[in-house]
Design a protein around this motif. Structure first.
Motif, short mmCIF file in Angstrom:
data_model
loop_
_atom_site.label_atom_id
_atom_site.label_comp_id
_atom_site.label_asym_id
_atom_site.label_seq_id
_atom_site.Cartn_x
_atom_site.Cartn_y
_atom_site.Cartn_z
N ASN A 1 0.75 -1.07 0.14
CA ASN A 1 -0.04 0.10 0.00
C ASN A 1 1.02 1.43 -0.05
N LYS A 2 0.40 2.40 -0.51
CA LYS A 2 1.04 3.55 -0.13
C LYS A 2 0.27 4.53 0.83
N LEU A 3 0.93 5.15 1.63
CA LEU A 3 0.44 5.74 2.68
C LEU A 3 1.12 7.45 2.54
N VAL A 4 0.17 8.38 2.63
CA VAL A 4 0.55 9.76 2.69
C VAL A 4 -0.03 10.35 4.10
N GLY A 5 1.02 11.11 4.66
CA GLY A 5 0.56 11.98 5.86
C GLY A 5 0.31 13.23 5.63
N CYS A 6 -0.85 13.85 5.93
CA CYS A 6 -1.42 15.11 5.77
C CYS A 6 -1.43 16.06 6.70
N PHE A 7 -0.63 17.01 6.77
CA PHE A 7 -0.44 17.87 8.00
C PHE A 7 -1.00 19.31 7.76
N ASN A 8 -2.03 19.64 8.77
CA ASN A 8 -2.70 21.10 8.66
C ASN A 8 -1.68 21.81 9.20
N LYS A 9 -0.98 22.74 8.43
CA LYS A 9 0.01 23.65 9.22
C LYS A 9 -0.33 25.04 9.90
N THR A 10 -1.93 25.29 9.50
CA THR A 10 -2.52 26.44 9.89
C THR A 10 -3.65 25.99 10.83
N PRO A 11 -3.50 25.43 11.79
CA PRO A 11 -4.73 25.00 12.58
C PRO A 11 -5.70 26.14 13.07
N GLN A 12 -6.89 25.73 13.37
CA GLN A 12 -7.63 26.97 13.59
C GLN A 12 -7.77 27.39 15.06
N ASP A 13 -7.54 26.57 16.13
CA ASP A 13 -7.15 26.78 17.46
C ASP A 13 -5.75 27.18 17.74
#
Length: 410
Positions: A88-100
């Protein structure tokens, strides 16, 4: 092994530990509970009618995030493809501008544990091996009991799910008392789970997945491999496939006579599928692609076989009798809900587990043969098939000769 491959120890699960380093460790952002109690809330998991191109998984991940994380600013989000998986292939997705504003850990580092989504894209032809509807059902079921991470969405060739903080086990950490005891109890808790909410399978009609799954695997092994070199390497040992079909049939008859209980099992508890969160003294099991009713001793025997590791397989790491007896006593105390576990009960399970470890070697041998034909990943599945099958042959007579009176391992 699972569909992350025989190096799954380097896949989704190890990725989680890598994400800990990159995204910060937040011991309070936890998805699983240790007591195995049932959560009552049911969440509908959206299906996204999208097929992600395995050669462009980041673009596909962005389309998925538009649905399940519409508040993310994708222009600033970061994506990391983890290349250790072999099916399988896995990608980590990172939110660099969190709302809190509460996005820093105790050590002052940025904490993105609430802003990480893992997107897993199934490998080529893995749907031949895995019932994906059953996988989704299992994840939802086991999450409701506090065992599995949250499932955020499914799509045509994969799923998106929750990040779990912690580190995956390795051949050294899995033998530490503060860790193996948690693993034993966690597995026991899982083995007490039963499917419900319309998914109940009456105990009188439950069957082990082992025979049916291995037979379906056999049916997928070609009599002639499309790669001539692979065919040449496999021909004398494994082909025609009827030779090892007969071998497995004899083994299965022997194992079935042991009367190991049927439980709801993980069936793929290699070290990389076990996450340890030290701050909470907590174990989380991940990747439920093969979860199903199976013999109790298979699940444990398979786990013990994985002590050998993956990067550098060394079956000298297979746990000693002394270690196993202590582990199995802890397991039975949790599984049976009593501290009054007899030596006879432990010894009986010891014999069953080691003999079912043979079936685990066989299971992943046939799995590797299928991957050798269909997988597009650059990995020597032929060599892995030989590794597992040679270990099966090496231990076959020794393990099958065990009984409760002569149960010694070298």
């Amino acid at each position: 092994m699972g569909t992350e491959g025989c190096c799954q120890q380097q896949t989704d699960s190890e990725t989680t530990s890598k994400l800990v380093l990159e995204a910060g460790h937040n011991s309070n952002d936890r998805c699983c509970k240790n007591n195995g109690s049932r959560e009552t809330a049911e969440t509908e998991v959206p299906f996204i009618p999208l097929t992600v191109d395995e050669n462009d998984v980041i673009s596909g991940a962005k389309e998925i995030l538009k649905v399940i994380r519409s508040h993310w600013d994708l222009s600033t989000a970061e994506f990391k493809i983890f290349t250790d998986g072999i099916t399988n292939k896995l990608v980590g997705c990172f939110n660099k501008t969190p709302q809190d504003d509460n996005n820093t850990s105790q050590n002052g580092a940025t904490d993105y544990s609430k802003n990480v989504v893992l997107v897993r894209v199934y490998g080529n032809k893995t749907d031949l091996l895995i019932d994906r509807k059953a996988e989704t059902r299992n994840i939802k079921l086991l999450h409701s009991y506090g065992f599995a991470p949250s499932l955020f969405a499914t799509f045509k060739n994969g799923l998106a799910y929750e990040y779990v903080p912690g580190v995956t086990l390795n051949p050294e950490s899995v033998t530490k008392p503060e860790i193996w005891k948690l693993v034993a109890c966690r597995m026991a808790d899982m083995h007490k789970v039963s499917q419900d909410n319309g998914l109940t399978i009456p105990s009188s009609t439950r069957e082990s997945m082992l025979w049916k799954k291995v037979q379906s695997f056999f049916d997928l092994v070609p009599e002639r491999f499309s790669d001539a070199d692979k065919h040449s390497r496999l021909e004398k040992t494994f082909l025609p496939i009827s030779k090892i079909r007969n071998e497995f049939e004899m083994l299965y008859k022997k194992l079935k006579s042991l009367n190991s209980p049927l439980v709801f099992a993980h069936n793929d508890l290699l070290l990389g599928n076990v996450i340890y969160t030290e701050s909470l003294s907590q174990i989380t099991l991940i990747d439920y692609e093969y979860a199903d009713y199976n013999f109790q001793a298979f699940d444990i025997g398979n786990h013990f076989a994985e002590f050998a590791g993956v990067d550098e397989v060394d079956y000298k790491r297979y746990p000693s009798k002394e270690f196993q007896l202590n582990w199995l006593r802890t397991y039975l105390e949790s599984y049976l809900g009593t501290s009054q576990v007899s030596d006879e009960q432990v010894e009986t399970l010891y014999v069953q587990v080691n003999q079912f470890a043979l079936a685990a070697h066989f299971f992943w041998t046939i799995w590797a043969l299928i991957q050798a034909e269909y997988s597009t990943i650059d990995f020597d599945f032929v060599d892995y098939a030989f590794t597992r099958y040679n270990e099966y042959l090496s231990k076959k007579d020794q393990f099958l000769s065990l009984d409760t009176n002569t149960n010694s391992l070298s």
